[in-house]
Design a protein around this motif. Sequence first.
Motif, PDB file in Angstrom:
ATOM      1  N   LYS A 584      32.563 -20.093   8.484  1.00  0.00           N
ATOM      2  CA  LYS A 584      32.615 -19.174   9.298  1.00  0.00           C
ATOM      3  C   LYS A 584      33.434 -18.126   8.584  1.00  0.00           C
ATOM      4  O   LYS A 584      33.050 -16.860   8.840  1.00  0.00           O
ATOM      5  N   LYS A 585      34.409 -18.397   8.287  1.00  0.00           N
ATOM      6  CA  LYS A 585      35.350 -17.322   7.459  1.00  0.00           C
ATOM      7  C   LYS A 585      34.654 -16.710   6.520  1.00  0.00           C
ATOM      8  O   LYS A 585      34.446 -15.529   6.143  1.00  0.00           O
ATOM      9  N   LEU A 586      33.784 -17.359   5.658  1.00  0.00           N
ATOM     10  CA  LEU A 586      32.928 -16.808   4.343  1.00  0.00           C
ATOM     11  C   LEU A 586      31.935 -15.981   5.053  1.00  0.00           C
ATOM     12  O   LEU A 586      31.652 -14.829   4.629  1.00  0.00           O
ATOM     13  N   ILE A 590      30.968 -11.812   4.299  1.00  0.00           N
ATOM     14  CA  ILE A 590      29.652 -11.408   3.975  1.00  0.00           C
ATOM     15  C   ILE A 590      29.245 -10.464   4.808  1.00  0.00           C
ATOM     16  O   ILE A 590      28.548  -9.343   4.442  1.00  0.00           O
ATOM     17  N   ARG A 591      29.383 -10.545   6.129  1.00  0.00           N
ATOM     18  CA  ARG A 591      29.000  -9.621   7.142  1.00  0.00           C
ATOM     19  C   ARG A 591      29.394  -8.201   6.859  1.00  0.00           C
ATOM     20  O   ARG A 591      28.858  -6.952   6.891  1.00  0.00           O
ATOM     21  N   LYS A 592      30.861  -8.197   6.424  1.00  0.00           N
ATOM     22  CA  LYS A 592      31.406  -6.984   6.176  1.00  0.00           C
ATOM     23  C   LYS A 592      31.248  -6.491   4.711  1.00  0.00           C
ATOM     24  O   LYS A 592      31.692  -5.347   4.437  1.00  0.00           O
ATOM     25  N   ASP A 593      30.808  -7.096   3.872  1.00  0.00           N
ATOM     26  CA  ASP A 593      30.147  -6.467   2.521  1.00  0.00           C
ATOM     27  C   ASP A 593      29.306  -5.677   2.531  1.00  0.00           C
ATOM     28  O   ASP A 593      28.159  -6.000   2.955  1.00  0.00           O
ATOM     29  N   PRO A 594      29.430  -4.564   2.118  1.00  0.00           N
ATOM     30  CA  PRO A 594      28.647  -3.345   2.158  1.00  0.00           C
ATOM     31  C   PRO A 594      27.364  -3.534   1.186  1.00  0.00           C
ATOM     32  O   PRO A 594      26.241  -3.052   1.573  1.00  0.00           O
TER      33      PRO A 594
END
Length: 662
Positions: A584-586, A590-594
């Motif tokens: 879940k942290k990973l 990933i969601r925030k990775d542009p």
Amino acid sequence: MRIYEALERYKRELRDELENDSTAAGHWKNIQFRLDCIKFFQKDGKTDVSGFLDKLKEDPGKVEALSEMTDTNKDYFTNVLRFIRNVPGRAKTVFERLFDETYDMWDRIEGFQKDMRHFLTFPGDDFWSDKNYTSETAASIYLWLYCPEKYYIYRFWEAQTVSEVLGKKYCFKVGADRENIKNCYRLYDEIREEIIGDKELTELLEKQEDYGKYDRERRILTADIVSALSMYATDSEDKIEITKRFFDSLSVDDWLRVMEDEDVFTQDNINVLMYLHGREEWQRREFGGLTREYQRQSNNNTNIFTAGGSLMWRLVHKAGSPAPRQKGESGIQLVLYVERDNDGEVTYRLRDSLARAIYALKNKYTKDNFLSKIYIGDGGRENSASEKYDELKNLLERKMNIILQGPPGVGKTFMAKRLAYSMTGWKDDERIQFVQFHQNYTYEDFVMGYRPDGDGFELREGIFYKFCKKAAGDSEHKYFFIIDEINRGDISKIFGELLMLIEKEYRGEKITLGYTGEEFSVPENLYIIGMMNTADRSLAMLDYALRRRFSFFDVEPGFDSEGFKKYAQSLANEHFNGVIKELKKLNDKIRKDPLLGAGFCIGHSYFCDCTPEKCTDGWIRSILKYDIFPMLKEYWIDDEGDNRFKIWKDRFEDVFNKEENS
């Protein structure tokens, strides 16, 4: 057959009977008997409920004889008479409700059936232990006797047969009793209008004593003509063949509807049929052994043979089909079973449509079944998973074409098939077609085209063409065409001229196919579900034609759903919980990775379908090593130092090391 042709035949037979004493048709005999019943129950004018019940007790023979004429078992009437005599106060209340015209007729009939079901049967008669069963026909007889100027005697088989033979629009479905009775009255009223306008027939009957007095509305005559018309349609068949043909015609849905009627099917009946469903066929003499085996397995005393025989008679009366009475037992067993002469030994098996209905019942699939295996919703609100399902189902019903899009491992394919199950109501793979698109997939594969065949080429139908034809031939049911990797194919190239026809607004519209010149349409009962992996970098921007014709539904990792949380709790494994926490942290990273985003998150399905016994460190590590880590390497392939991959690999490893080091 046209109504005037049928009436001409009926009048010839009736005149022959009245003027030449012919007994071949027996029309006047039947009319006269019904007149006698009415005269008996109405001789003092319209009676009240108490008077009606007194008449029943005074001379039950007429009602029993009427039951013979309408193929309704007289034992059912005998049981009602016992009810009236043993508990007169309760009986009066039950019949008052049946005759209360301030309520809908079907509600009264259904209420009467329920009232009779709760009346205790009499001991010592195992075969007819269900004599409190009351068919719609039996209830309609009481209504007719009480108020003959308003009611008809209703028989499903007669009404259905006459509607078909006269080419009428009225639809009759087994188990759809409310609509059946409404359509029966509409049909009979239409026939009655034809009869009233027939002066020759009126003059012929008005000459007969008491006819004009007791059949002013021509309902007795209508009933006899309907009965005659149904038999005209089956002139060459005896009652066994008529009954066999009727039950041959029942579809899976017909059986499923009637199985829901607790007046007809008991839970024991369902359990017995499920038990027999697992057997290909059996001999008559094996019923005893089958019964003993079933009793051991189910821990009850149900006799398969007698329970089945009782059910079959209820079905005959429910259908209103001619009861296959004859010496011996042959005939009635053909309601549920198909007979086969196997080298002189008669064997039985369940009817094919009934067997499929039992299979459907075993494999019933509902919204709850869907939600028990599909982890959707964020768990933050009550019923969020239920709301998400409703949103998905409503979207597919509205648009007819949807694409489930999401990162790898969120269960898109698993979800698509089970969404189809939940919308059909059971696991029926006959109504589902699965295909996977790829770069070389063509119109010729999908719709039709020429393929090598020996020294030449042959025009062959494609998978979508054939499935559309299948769905069009079964318009009452929903069909689902599921396309995996839908964005990997060239949509315009694959669908060709059918691309327009899949739009909801153009369903049912015809277009001419280029290869054959045939007019073709995509049926209105066909739904298309596509799946698309949002983490596939090799794909170009989606075809605009695809975007316009499909609605897109995001399928996200379900780690926070209530369903997955319950599943994780059932495993009771701290290492499993620790890995999920890190995942879940990973996913947040990933969601925030542009360069990545939500479309590259890791799904929950990698960790599903496990049990506490199988949920070992080895199983968890195997998923990380062979599924999750290779994916992360792919995501961060441009990370020259490989730092991000190493950091997360170490974090997952720490989940297992913490307990070992403590």
